[in-house]
Design a protein around this motif. Structure first.
Motif, PDB file in Angstrom:
ATOM      1  N   GLN A  16     -13.248  -7.660  16.389  1.00 18.68           N
ATOM      2  CA  GLN A  16     -13.851  -8.223  17.581  1.00 18.68           C
ATOM      3  C   GLN A  16     -15.371  -8.244  17.425  1.00 18.68           C
ATOM      4  O   GLN A  16     -15.977  -7.282  16.973  1.00 18.68           O
ATOM      5  N   GLN A  17     -15.992  -9.347  17.795  1.00 19.61           N
ATOM      6  CA  GLN A  17     -17.426  -9.525  17.653  1.00 19.61           C
ATOM      7  C   GLN A  17     -18.169  -8.821  18.786  1.00 19.61           C
ATOM      8  O   GLN A  17     -17.778  -8.890  19.951  1.00 19.61           O
ATOM      9  N   TYR A  18     -19.241  -8.114  18.417  1.00 19.31           N
ATOM     10  CA  TYR A  18     -20.090  -7.508  19.444  1.00 19.31           C
ATOM     11  C   TYR A  18     -21.531  -7.945  19.221  1.00 19.31           C
ATOM     12  O   TYR A  18     -21.960  -8.225  18.105  1.00 19.31           O
ATOM     13  N   THR A  19     -22.273  -8.005  20.307  1.00 16.09           N
ATOM     14  CA  THR A  19     -23.708  -8.271  20.268  1.00 16.09           C
ATOM     15  C   THR A  19     -24.401  -7.314  21.234  1.00 16.09           C
ATOM     16  O   THR A  19     -23.986  -7.186  22.384  1.00 16.09           O
ATOM     17  N   VAL A  20     -25.429  -6.634  20.743  1.00 14.49           N
ATOM     18  CA  VAL A  20     -26.221  -5.748  21.583  1.00 14.49           C
ATOM     19  C   VAL A  20     -27.655  -6.263  21.570  1.00 14.49           C
ATOM     20  O   VAL A  20     -28.314  -6.265  20.529  1.00 14.49           O
ATOM     21  N   MET A  56     -13.220  -3.086  15.096  1.00 16.96           N
ATOM     22  CA  MET A  56     -11.786  -3.266  15.285  1.00 16.96           C
ATOM     23  C   MET A  56     -11.358  -2.835  16.679  1.00 16.96           C
ATOM     24  O   MET A  56     -10.288  -3.207  17.152  1.00 16.96           O
ATOM     25  N   GLU A  57     -12.206  -2.042  17.324  1.00 16.71           N
ATOM     26  CA  GLU A  57     -11.852  -1.447  18.601  1.00 16.71           C
ATOM     27  C   GLU A  57     -13.113  -0.931  19.284  1.00 16.71           C
ATOM     28  O   GLU A  57     -14.115  -0.658  18.614  1.00 16.71           O
ATOM     29  N   PRO A  58     -13.113  -0.772  20.598  1.00 15.82           N
ATOM     30  CA  PRO A  58     -14.268  -0.178  21.272  1.00 15.82           C
ATOM     31  C   PRO A  58     -14.483   1.262  20.801  1.00 15.82           C
ATOM     32  O   PRO A  58     -13.524   2.001  20.579  1.00 15.82           O
ATOM     33  N   GLU A 114     -18.594  -2.249  22.343  1.00 10.52           N
ATOM     34  CA  GLU A 114     -17.344  -2.985  22.502  1.00 10.52           C
ATOM     35  C   GLU A 114     -17.579  -4.479  22.331  1.00 10.52           C
ATOM     36  O   GLU A 114     -18.717  -4.939  22.221  1.00 10.52           O
ATOM     37  N   LYS A 115     -16.495  -5.235  22.309  1.00  9.43           N
ATOM     38  CA  LYS A 115     -16.590  -6.683  22.102  1.00  9.43           C
ATOM     39  C   LYS A 115     -17.402  -7.337  23.226  1.00  9.43           C
ATOM     40  O   LYS A 115     -17.507  -6.807  24.333  1.00  9.43           O
TER      41      LYS A 115
END
Length: 388
Positions: free
Chosen positions: A22-26, A68-70, A109-110
């Motif tokens: 899953q893609q995340y952006t901060v 892959m997961e939060p 997370e995503k």
């Protein structure tokens, strides 16, 4: 105090919801930060420690990636741009980060997470993340408990030497902590009931147990959680912990062990079968353990003529310190240790990760109580052995 002053979301094991990447952006914006700086994002995927970095330009920086997961993560700002190795060497020790560290623990997370602040990441605000919203709600919920715990700790620290040596004073302080534990447990249970599908409920669950965790108390709360949370990595870790706790839960036969006494002679727990035995895990360097000593001495003297004894198991490594504490505190009962500190094999067998901790065993070798201190222990012994 560590049982009360929780960092609910920071530095927990990775927690899982899904099996697909899953893609995340901060994205972070610190409006008044000055000078060149470096940001570091640190988290674990399984046993792998992941460290990412970004330049802080005009107060802004961002991180992108795939999980892959939060999971939980930590964000640090190196305001002096000294480099990661030097930054770690100067700011982190075995005792934890120094007060000068500008850091933030949060859930990664995503989706898009936004962090905004002025000149510090520590006081920044997180938006756009449902899991971090739940974490914020949990922190607010337990703040009153944390504040009350600080007050009790302050009262204990202000006590005179005579008060600190008084069983009555220690019992009064302990009673306040016990009441606070019960208050906290109810708050956390209510949070779990209202958030069965939130990964944050695992953090709440892990803190409902108090100093004497019981599978019988924890498992029903765990069963309230959604299948996704229970099957997450963190959920499976808690399930494994529950299974371990069943080995020493009330009604279980106390696992047997043997360690050497102060004279180097082996003492086996089962050799005390036929008596009520309080197995007391402690250490000379443990302040709360030593504060409880007057009460243990009082109860030992009160009940030792009624088929009761104590077996002290020390988590010391230094024999001289161990022996000095026994003499100083007047501990007249049998004391044993393998001098392996937190690696003490009996402590590992009984899943002891904080001290003081105790298990009360009946003459048949069954565990009938655990984690009792002060007046609660006295009341239990009176119930079992009769009033004196």
């Amino acid at each position: 105090m560590k049982k009360f002053l929780f960092a609910i979301a920071a530095f927990l094991p990775a927690l899982a919801f899904a099996q697909n990447a899953q893609q995340y952006t901060v994205k972070t914006r610190l409006s008044t930060i000055k000078g060149p700086a470096k940001a570091y994002l640190v988290y674990y995927i399984g046993a792998n420690n992941i460290i990412d970095s970004a330049d802080v330009v005009n107060g802004e920086f961002s991180f992108e990636g795939v999980v892959m997961e939060p999971l939980t993560a930590s964000l640090f700002i190196d305001h002096n741009n000294m480099g990661l190795k030097k930054y770690i060497d100067q700011n982190f020790t075995a005792a934890g980060p120094s007060k000068s560290v500008d850091g933030l623990g949060f859930y990664l997370e995503k989706g898009n997470t936004t962090i905004t602040g002025k000149d510090s990441i520590t006081s920044a605000v997180i938006t756009g993340s449902p899991t971090n919203d739940d974490d914020k709600a949990l922190r607010a919920l337990v703040k009153t408990v944390v504040d009350k715990a600080k007050t009790i700790a302050g009262d204990a620290q202000k006590a005179t030497v005579d008060q600190q040596r008084s069983a009555a004073f220690q019992n009064a302080i302990q009673a306040r902590y016990i009441a606070l534990q019960k208050e906290q447990k109810e708050l956390l249970k209510n949070f779990i009931a209202k958030h069965p599908g939130s990964i944050v409920s695992l953090a709440a669950l892990s803190n409902t147990a108090g100093p004497a965790p019981s599978a019988a108390d924890i498992e029903p709360l765990f069963n309230q959680l959604s299948a996704e949370v229970k099957n997450s990595e963190g959920g499976m870790q808690i399930k494994a912990a529950i299974d371990r706790l069943k080995i020493t839960d009330l009604g279980s036969t106390a696992p047997d062990f043997s360690q050497n006494d102060v004279n180097g002679l082996p003492v086996q727990l089962s050799s005390l079968r036929g008596k009520y035995v309080l197995v007391d895990f402690w250490a000379s360097w443990c302040g709360p353990c030593r504060q409880e000593s007057p009460n243990k001495v009082k109860l030992y003297n009160k009940y030792k003529g009624k088929n009761f004894t104590v077996l002290g198991v020390s988590l010391d490594q230094n024999k001289a310190s161990w022996l000095a504490a026994i003499k100083s505190d007047g501990l007249a009962w049998t004391q044993i240790s393998d001098l392996k500190g937190w690696g003490n094999l009996a402590a590992r067998l009984y899943d002891v990760y904080s001290i003081p901790q105790s298990f009360l065993i009946d003459p048949q070798g069954k565990i009938v109580a655990k984690g009792l201190r002060g007046d609660e222990l006295d009341q239990k012994l009176e119930e079992l052995l009769g009033k004196i």
